[in-house]
Design an enzyme around this catalytic site. Structure first.
Site, PDB file in Angstrom:
ATOM      1  N   GLY A  10       0.844  -1.097  -0.004  1.00 39.32           N
ATOM      2  CA  GLY A  10      -0.013  -0.203   0.080  1.00 39.32           C
ATOM      3  C   GLY A  10       0.739   1.127   0.087  1.00 39.32           C
ATOM      4  CG  ASN A  84       0.602   1.114   4.788  1.00 37.68           C
ATOM      5  OD1 ASN A  84       0.061   1.719   5.727  1.00 37.68           O
ATOM      6  ND2 ASN A  84       0.549   1.695   3.629  1.00 37.68           N
ATOM      7  CB  SER A 137      -7.427   1.530  12.506  1.00 38.05           C
ATOM      8  OG  SER A 137      -8.091   2.686  12.641  1.00 38.05           O
ATOM      9  CE1 TYR A 151      -9.774   0.603   7.659  1.00 38.15           C
ATOM     10  CE2 TYR A 151     -10.645   1.892   9.528  1.00 38.15           C
ATOM     11  CZ  TYR A 151      -9.740   1.592   8.585  1.00 38.15           C
ATOM     12  OH  TYR A 151      -8.283   2.112   9.043  1.00 38.15           O
ATOM     13  CB  ALA A 153     -15.442  -6.336  11.905  1.00 35.55           C
ATOM     14  CB  ALA A 154     -11.254  -5.469   8.612  1.00 36.53           C
ATOM     15  CE  LYS A 155      -7.206  -1.232   9.084  1.00 41.04           C
ATOM     16  NZ  LYS A 155      -5.721  -1.436   8.444  1.00 41.04           N
TER      17      LYS A 155
END
Ligand SMILES: NC(=O)c1ccc[n+]([C@@H]2O[C@H](COP(=O)([O-])OP(=O)(O)OC[C@H]3O[C@@H](n4cnc5c(N)ncnc54)[C@H](O)[C@@H]3O)[C@@H](O)[C@H]2O)c1
Length: 245
Positions: A10, A84, A137, A151, A153-155
């Protein structure tokens, strides 16, 4: 510390771009991995002759494996892997969030780290750097703010995966840590938020301002350094005091 082989995903923009510059300045060989061909090639040429850009969709297992194979052919090792790449998606309630968007955000923020780390592990074992740094995050430590529940949940998953990987790789001396920034003033944030929104967010941060991408890059460089060698499985909150625990 010089002449390590560093992979930053990224890195066509934002925090990854700043990290690629920071490692380049230290004299490291930097591989920039990103889906954005134009941006990635631009940043690699700005970082200098020690930087190479490899275009890759990090959600595609085949592309991730062939990208790591290219690094293996050229460099033979990876000393530092910076996972990243990510993206926060639209702020929506659960009822309005469709499955495709849910899967996209989980894939780009979380599954990408699993795929890249799994593929890179044999090269990390051959290196002497032995560092993995994941971008989590503040959203993964809280309910998030102006972002998608996927987002959030993913982080949270990134922070949990960091602990699981740290435990698994500790016997080999490979450390795995995450960073949890809160509001970083990247070009993308400038595009998305008008001045009033930027000021409103800054007002929620005790230090009263957004974080610069270079300030996150400085933490990435530290976590990649020998001085950070006794820390693993941690999520470091770099959030201007927005969450204090
Ligand atoms: N900017 C912030 O305020 C902030 C706050 C907390 C956490 N983060 C996290 O930090 C990381 C970097 O954030 P940023 O603000 O610099 O993001 P950004 O949107 O500026 O850059 C993300 C990069 O990831 C790349 N990318 C997206 N999908 C990809 C894919 N499938 N394959 C390969 N590359 C892909 C993009 O092309 C882009 O270059 C992200 O994980 C983000 O969630 C950012």
């Amino acid at each position: 510390m010089s002449s390590r082989v560093v992979v930053v995903t990224g890195s066509a923009t934002g925090i990854g771009e700043a990290a690629a510059h920071a490692f380049g300045t230290l004299g490291d060989k930097v591989y920039l991995v990103d889906i954005d061909q134009t941006g990635g090639a631009r940043v690699a040429s700005e970082v200098g002759e020690n930087a190479s850009f490899l275009r890759c969709d990090l959600t595609d297992e085949g592309e991730v494996r062939s990208t790591v194979a290219e690094i293996e052919t050229e460099a033979g090792v990876i000393d530092v892997l910076v996972n990243n790449a990510g993206g926060f998606g639209e702020a929506k309630g659960i009822e309005d969030l469709d499955l495709a968007e849910w899967r996209r955000l989980i894939d780009v923020n979380l599954t990408s780290i699993f795929l890249m780390t799994q593929a890179a592990l044999p090269l990390l074992r051959r290196g002497t750097g032995r560092r993995i740094i994941n971008l989590g995050s503040l959203a993964g430590q809280t309910a998030g703010w102006k972002t998608s529940p996927a987002y959030v949940a993913a982080k949270a998953g990134v922070h949990a995966l960091t602990r699981a990987m740290a435990t698994e790789f500790a016997p080999e001396g490979i450390t795995v840590n995450a960073l949890a920034p809160s509001a970083v003033l990247t070009d993308r944030i400038r595009e998305l938020r008008d001045e009033a929104e930027l000021a409103a967010t800054a007002a929620t941060i005790p230090l009263g301002r957004y974080q610069e991408p270079s300030e996150v890059a400085a933490w990435i460089v530290f976590l990649a350094s020998p001085d950070a060698g006794f820390m693993t499985g941690q999520t470091v909150s770099v959030n201007g005091g927005r969450l204090m625990t």
